[in-house]
Design an enzyme around this catalytic site. Structure first.
Site, short mmCIF file in Angstrom:
data_model
loop_
_atom_site.label_atom_id
_atom_site.label_comp_id
_atom_site.label_asym_id
_atom_site.label_seq_id
_atom_site.Cartn_x
_atom_site.Cartn_y
_atom_site.Cartn_z
N GLU A 175 -74.39 59.74 -11.41
CA GLU A 175 -74.25 58.47 -10.68
C GLU A 175 -75.41 58.22 -9.74
O GLU A 175 -75.87 57.08 -9.59
CB GLU A 175 -72.92 58.45 -9.91
CG GLU A 175 -71.68 58.30 -10.78
CD GLU A 175 -71.22 59.60 -11.43
OE1 GLU A 175 -71.86 60.66 -11.18
OE2 GLU A 175 -70.22 59.59 -12.17
N HIS A 232 -59.18 59.88 -8.86
CA HIS A 232 -59.21 58.66 -9.67
C HIS A 232 -58.40 57.55 -9.01
O HIS A 232 -57.89 56.68 -9.69
CB HIS A 232 -58.67 58.93 -11.08
CG HIS A 232 -59.47 59.90 -11.87
ND1 HIS A 232 -59.35 61.25 -11.72
CD2 HIS A 232 -60.44 59.71 -12.79
CE1 HIS A 232 -60.19 61.87 -12.54
NE2 HIS A 232 -60.88 60.95 -13.20
#
Lengths: 340, 340
Positions: free
Chosen positions: A74, A141
Site C-alpha cells: 500500500e 477488516h
C-alpha cells in the site's frame, strides 16, 4: 466500447435504482470515460475486479494501463500514485480494506499532504476503499480510519451515506486538485434500504458541504456514513414522542462544514454527535470544541456523543454488536439531552 | 540481469563538444561550490554541520547523461543525498542551491520545507519529501506515467545505500519492476544510516530481475556512456535499472574531474585556453552566489502559512487573529487566548 455496459455501471442509464457500490462504480467508470488522465491502482482491481467487485469489467474496457493491478504494497503504490499525479495523471487508489491504509500513512501524511505547501505542486489523487464494522470482519477488516488522517493539513476526507452522495462526491473528489481520502461503508455497499434512482446527468456534489438529512427543532444530531441511517431511525422513534430531531449528514469530514453545524445548533440549542469510529480522539471532540467556540451561548445543554467504545473491533458478533453504536443508543442520548 | 564491471576501457565514440563542455563546466561549478559551502558554514552563514560538505562529482556526470529538455519535457531527477551535484547538471544555479541551504531567498519552498533539494518540474527537479525509500516510490509512479504515455522519458533517483534496508524502498523498486517503469535508481555507497553497507546490491537486483550497473573509478566519459546505456535500456522497455555508486578507491575525490579535464585537452578537442575559460565562468557564478547569499531576504512570515489546499486561503486560527463572535471581543478570556 462494448455493446453492453457491465450491469453494475449501467443502473442509472437503465433507469434502475443503484446501490452505494454501484454508484461508486458508475462514478469511476464515467470519470474514466470523461478524462483519460484518470487511472486506477490497487490490489486485484483488474482481473479479479476488486475485493468487492467495484471495478468488475473495468480492465476489459479500459485496459491494463488504466486499471493497474499492484503488488500488496500500500505504501509503495500510493507513493507511485503521487508520482504519477505529479506528472499530470489523476490516479484513484483502491485500498482493498481501508484498515490497510496504515502502511501508506507515511507517504500520505509526510509526502502527499504536504506537497502543495512544500512547493511541489497540487496532488490530484483519491484513495478510496471500504470501511466500517457490522460485517463480522474483526479488527483488521472493520475499522474507520478518518481520524488517523483528520489531523493532517492538506488532506480531504469524504464519507458518504447514500448512493446519490457517493457518486456525486466521488466525482468531485476525482476532479479535485487535492488529495482526498474517500471512505465507503461496507454496510452500505449493497444495503437494500439504501438504493435509489440517480440523476441521469453528470452531477457533482461539492466537497466540504454538509446536508440536512432531516429537519427538526428540538435537537441537532451530527453524523455521517452508516450512522446517518441509525440516526434517522432514532429520529423516527423520537418523533413518536413529539421530539423533532434535525439530522446533519456531514458528507465531508475535512474540511468540516462548521457553518452548517453552527446554524443547526443555534436553532435547536442541543447537540448530539454520532459516529461509528471509536470515542477517544473521534471527530465528536473536534466538533464539540468548535461549537464551544462558535455557539456556546446558544447551547442549552452539554454536547454529547454516541460512538463505538474504545476498543479494537471485536470478531465475535455479540461483542461487535455491543461495541458498535446502535439506534437505541442514539435514542437514549437524544432523550436525555432534550430533557436536560 | 546485466552487470558491467567498474573497470571498463575507454571507447572510441566521442562525447561531443557540447557534452564535454557541460561536464567540464558543471564539474568546476561543483568543485567551487563545495569550497564555497564550507566557507559559508564556517562563517556562520550556513548551518555549521555543512562545514564538511562534499560533492561527489560523479553525480553530475550521471545526471548529465539523462535527457534534459526545457519545459518539463525531459527526464526527472531527485538528487537526494548527492545534492546539489545532480541539480547543477539539471540546470540549477549555485545561488538557487544556496538559497535552499540557507533557508533564504525568494523561493517559498526554500523556507517552508527546507533541505538541500527542491521541486521544479520545468527543469526536471524533484525535491525531498519523506522517509528513506519514499522518493523511489514517487519516482516510480512518475516513470509509470511516462511509460503509459509512451514518452521518451525516465526518472532518476539518488538514494542512500541504506535505502535497501527500508521496506518502502523495496516496495518502490518492486512496483517499478512489476510495471516495467523507466526508473533509474542510484544507490550511494557509504551513506549515513547504512547498517549493512549495502554489500548485497547485486543480490537485490537479481531478486527483482532488474539490471545493475556498478560505478567506481572509471573515467567520466566512460561513466557518461555507461549511464546513457542504462537509460536507454530503461526507456526501451527494460524497466528499472540500479546503479551502485561505490566508494572511490583513491584519496583524491576530484581526481575523476581533473582526469577528465586533462582528457578534454588531450583527446576531446579543447584547448587549454578553452578549458580555463570554462573554469573561470563556472567559478565566477559560484563566487557571485557565495557573495550574494548573505544579502538575500529572509522568509516572509505571511508565506509561512501557505495554503495546503489549492482553493483555500491560509487563514490563521481565530485565536491568533480576532475573536469568532462580536460578543467576545472585549472578553478577558479572549485576550488571554490571543496572547502568544
Amino acid at each position: 466500447m462494448p455493446a453492453e455496459l457491465p450491469e453494475h455501471v449501467a443502473r442509472t442509464r437503465n433507469g434502475q435504482p443503484a446501490t452505494v457500490l454501484e454508484a461508486i462504480s458508475e462514478a469511476l467508470w464515467e470519470e474514466m470515460e470523461r478524462d483519460d488522465r484518470v487511472f486506477l491502482m490497487g490490489e486485484d482491481i483488474g482481473a479479479y475486479g476488486g475485493a468487492f467487485k467495484v471495478t468488475r469489467g473495468f480492465l476489459e474496457h479500459f485496459g491494463p494501463s488504466r486499471v493497474v493491478d499492484t503488488p500488496i504494497a500500500e505504501g509503495g503504490f500510493t507513493g507511485a500514485a503521487a508520482g504519477a499525479a505529479h506528472m499530470g495523471l489523476r490516479p484513484v487508489v483502491e485500498m482493498q480494506f481501508m484498515d490497510f491504509i496504515s502502511p501508506a500513512y507515511d507517504v500520505l501524511t509526510n509526502y502527499i499532504a504536504t506537497s502543495l505547501y512544500r512547493g511541489s505542486g497540487p496532488l490530484p489523487l483519491v484513495v478510496r476503499g471500504p470501511v466500517g464494522g457490522g460485517n463480522r470482519g474483526g479488527p483488521f477488516h472493520s475499522q474507520n480510519v478518518e481520524m488517523a488522517f483528520f489531523h493532517t493539513p492538506g488532506l480531504k476526507i469524504v464519507y458518504p451515506s447514500n448512493p446519490r452522495d457517493a457518486k456525486g462526491l466521488l466525482k468531485s473528489a476525482m476532479r479535485d486538485d487535492n488529495p482526498v481520502i474517500f471512505e465507503e461503508h461496507k454496510g452500505l455497499y449493497r444495503a437494500p434500504f439504501c438504493r435509489e434512482v440517480l440523476p441521469p446527468d453528470d452531477y457533482v456534489i461539492p466537497l466540504g458541504r454538509a446536508r440536512t438529512a432531516l429537519e427538526g427543532e428540538n435537537i441537532t444530531i451530527v453524523t455521517y456514513g452508516l450512522m446517518v441511517h441509525r440516526s434517522l431511525e432514532a429520529a423516527a422513534e423520537l418523533a413518536r414522542d413529539g421530539i423533532r430531531a434535525e439530522v446533519i449528514d456531514l458528507r465531508t469530514l475535512l474540511p468540516l462544514d462548521e457553518d452548517a453545524i453552527a446554524a443547526s445548533v443555534t436553532k435547536t440549542g442541543k447537540l448530539l454527535i454520532v459516529h461509528e469510529d471509536t470515542r477517544t480522539g473521534g471527530i465528536a471532540g473536534e466538533i464539540a470544541i468548535r461549537m464551544n467556540e462558535r455557539a456556546f451561548e446558544w447551547l442549552d445543554g452539554p454536547i454529547l456523543r454516541v460512538t463505538a467504545i474504545d476498543s479494537p473491533v471485536p470478531f465475535s458478533g455479540e461483542l461487535e454488536d455491543y461495541f458498535l453504536p446502535s439506534t437505541q443508543d442514539v435514542v437514549t442520548a437524544a432523550r436525555y439531552l432534550v430533557e436536560y | 540481469m546485466t552487470t558491467e564491471s567498474a573497470a571498463s576501457s575507454r571507447r572510441s565514440v566521442p562525447l561531443g563538444r557540447k557534452v564535454t563542455e557541460d561536464l567540464l563546466y558543471i564539474g568546476y561549478q561543483a568543485l567551487a561550490l563545495e569550497a564555497g559551502v564550507r566557507t559559508l558554514a564556517r562563517s556562520g552563514e550556513l548551518d555549521p554541520t555543512l562545514a564538511g560538505f562534499r560533492i561527489d562529482v560523479r553525480s553530475t556526470v550521471i545526471a548529465r547523461a539523462m535527457r534534459q529538455l526545457p519545459g518539463g519535457r525531459g527526464d526527472l531527477c531527485f538528487p537526494g543525498p548527492l545534492s546539489p551535484g545532480p541539480s547543477l547538471a539539471f540546470g540549477a544555479t549555485p545561488l538557487e542551491f544556496l538559497r535552499h541551504a540557507a533557508r533564504r531567498g525568494t523561493s517559498a519552498a526554500a523556507t517552508r520545507s527546507g533541505g538541500l533539494t527542491w521541486t521544479e518540474y520545468g527543469r526536471g527537479l524533484f525535491g525531498w519529501g519523506g522517509a528513506g525509500g519514499v522518493m523511489t516510490q514517487v519516482l516510480a509512479g512518475a516513470a509509470l506515467a511516462f511509460r503509459q504515455r509512451g514518452e521518451d522519458r525516465a526518472a532518476l533517483v539518488f538514494e542512500k545505500c541504506s535505502a535497501v534496508e527500508s521496506g518502502g524502498w523495496h516496495e518502490g523498486i518492486n512496483l517499478a519492476g512489476t510495471l516495467v517503469a523507466p526508473l533509474i535508481v542510484v544507490l550511494v555507497a557509504g551513506s549515513m544510516g547504512c547498517g549493512t553497507r549495502a554489500t548485497g546490491v547485486d543480490k537485490v537486483a537479481r531478486s527483482y530481475g532488474i539490471g545493475l550497473t556498478e560505478v567506481g573509478d572509471e573515467p567520466h566519459d566512460d561513466l557518461f556512456r555507461k549511464i546513457r546505456l542504462a537509460r536507454a535500456g530503461a526507456v526501451d522497455g527494460g524497466g528499472p535499472m540500479l546503479i551502485h555508486l561505490k566508494a572511490r578507491s583513491g584519496e583524491d575525490r576530484w581526481a575523476g574531474h581533473n582526469d577528465f579535464a586533462a582528457w578534454a585537452v588531450r583527446e576531446g578537442g579543447f584547448s587549454r585556453g578553452d578549458r580555463s575559460a570554462i573554469a573561470r565562468a563556472a567559478v565566477a557564478g559560484v563566487d557571485h552566489a557565495v557573495d550574494r547569499i548573505g544579502k538575500e531576504p529572509g522568509p516572509d512570515p505571511d508565506d509561512a502559512l501557505a495554503p495546503v489546499f489549492t482553493e483555500c486561503d491560509s487563514e490563521r486560527p481565530w485565536t491568533r487573529r480576532e475573536p469568532p463572535h462580536p460578543h467576545m471581543a472585549a472578553g478577558a478570556a479572549v485576550e488571554v487566548a490571543n496572547a502568544r
